[in-house]
Write an enzyme that holds these catalytic residues in place. Sequence first.
Site, short mmCIF file in Angstrom:
data_model
loop_
_atom_site.label_atom_id
_atom_site.label_comp_id
_atom_site.label_asym_id
_atom_site.label_seq_id
_atom_site.Cartn_x
_atom_site.Cartn_y
_atom_site.Cartn_z
CD GLU A 225 -1.50 3.45 3.98
OE1 GLU A 225 -1.51 4.65 3.39
OE2 GLU A 225 -2.37 3.26 4.63
CD GLU A 359 -0.75 2.39 8.82
OE1 GLU A 359 -1.60 3.13 8.69
OE2 GLU A 359 0.37 2.33 8.39
#
Length: 555
Positions: A225, A359
């Site tokens: 991220e 994820e």
Amino acid sequence: MFFACTKGSFVGRRFAMPFMVLTHTGASIIRAFLFGSALIALGVTAPLSDAQKVELTVDVSKAGAKIDRNIFGQFAEHLGHGIYEGIWVGPDSKIPNTRGIRKDVVAALKAIRVPNVRWPGGCFADEYHWRKGIGPADQRVVSLNPNWGGVTEPNTFGTHEFMDFLDQIGSEAYVSVNVGSGTPQEASEWLEYLTTAQPTTLAKERATNGHPAPYKVAYLGIGNESWDCGGNMTPDYYLNQLKIYSRFVRNFNPAQQNKQQMLKIAVGPGGGEPRWTEWTEAIMKAHQNHSWSWEINGLSLHSYTVVRWPPAFKSVGFGEAEYSQILKSTLDMEDLIGKHSAIMDKYDPEKKVALVVDEWGGWYAPLPGSNPGFLVQQNSMRDAVLAALNLNIFARHADRVRMANIAQMINVLQAMIITDKEKMVLTPTYYVFKMYMPFQDATFVPVAFDAGMYTHDKITLARVDAIAAKDHAGKLWLELTNVDPNEPVEIEVNLGGVTAKSAAGETLTAPKVDSVNTFDAPHAVEPKPISAKALGGKLALKLEPKSVTVISVEE
Ligand code: AHR
């Protein structure tokens, strides 16, 4: 607040979708007729008895893509009790362990053949410095985990312990290197330490620490991220980092030099809005004409089922309204994958770069009394249905989605396993992963059906979901999900010319949408045997309300 690192990541991740999206990918020809939706549009209500019957046709003459077993991957971050207590109890613990790793957890994970484990994060990865986690246990540095509760990080579970854990459960390493607060040098030295067979100083240090042979790192994550907790980078800034890390963070393991190379996975999008499509565009466009000196094999996608940020839905003690809202939200995964796959197709029509959903899962309000930074939640029958719907979406996109990692493995978010000191319980999600084992590396087979509809309040969803696949031995497997929490569904399976003799397998259901397994009642939600009758070459079986069913067919 300590756990707020991902707050921005979820704002506005959601987008509208029609009644239901089942379907298709690439050359595969799955069709789900939106018959129910059409009736709603016309203001016609289908007779109940008809709506509860679903005829399903499996086109056994056609084969789709291989369902890569890596879509059943897991994610284990240094977060709450995910690692410490969940996996690692230390060699001196009274809890039975092998070199500090709990035996009960290893046995449970071995039984579901976990293909790969992503570690050490998550947001944690971009603050992880691997040197703190090697060497004699009593000399390890104690540091902090500012992302997750601000607790101390003892570093007693480090590189060697992770590799030992993988060895014990029989899985592959997906190591995420630190791009946020680390350097290319730190990451490249970690990989040299892990993988070289040559007598370098780092290899000798590895041997001194107990492992003379090089380790195998199958997958390398380059950052996490990076658009948010990983450093708030712009696509261009990240792209420059990506090229440097891809070039210099090398795998030296001699056994992996040709076909079995370490696959490199770049940070990808976290939603479907322009910010994310621009990110995918930037990476894929640059990669289209990449030079010999850098390359990626995967682009990651993160998408949690959260409905709104901050996560407020309860993980237990909820009813049908929350059940239907969460399931509607989870089906956004279909659009998200579709959107990013389309961009990838533009720059990579041969689908060399995999979309890696590393994820995913339900993210709910922390359990009352728990540390909010530890992301502790229960895991209910709703999560079992949620898992099945997502795994089916991945399977339908098997040509592009070749890896996925549910968040997270133990004690965190949508976990497989929950522990409390010496106690351990397997969750409904664990059983879904167990039931889906025959789909690991099986070949996708198209299925056509009228899904029907299930409506609660303003939400309408496809009542039934299904996939089919053939395993290595040629055996046909079907997964059938009944989303409707109130009504059973009568399924008739037609094998398009092939005569079915019988079918048998397992079904997972529970009395309530929020039924859970607890330490006191660990068997409340467990799969039970099911079989189907053969009638004139077709199979007939009844799906219980809110159920996940996997059967194999005898032709
Ligand atoms: O899984 C919890 C966190 O969610 C991860 O650390 C981060 O990557 C994501 O935002």
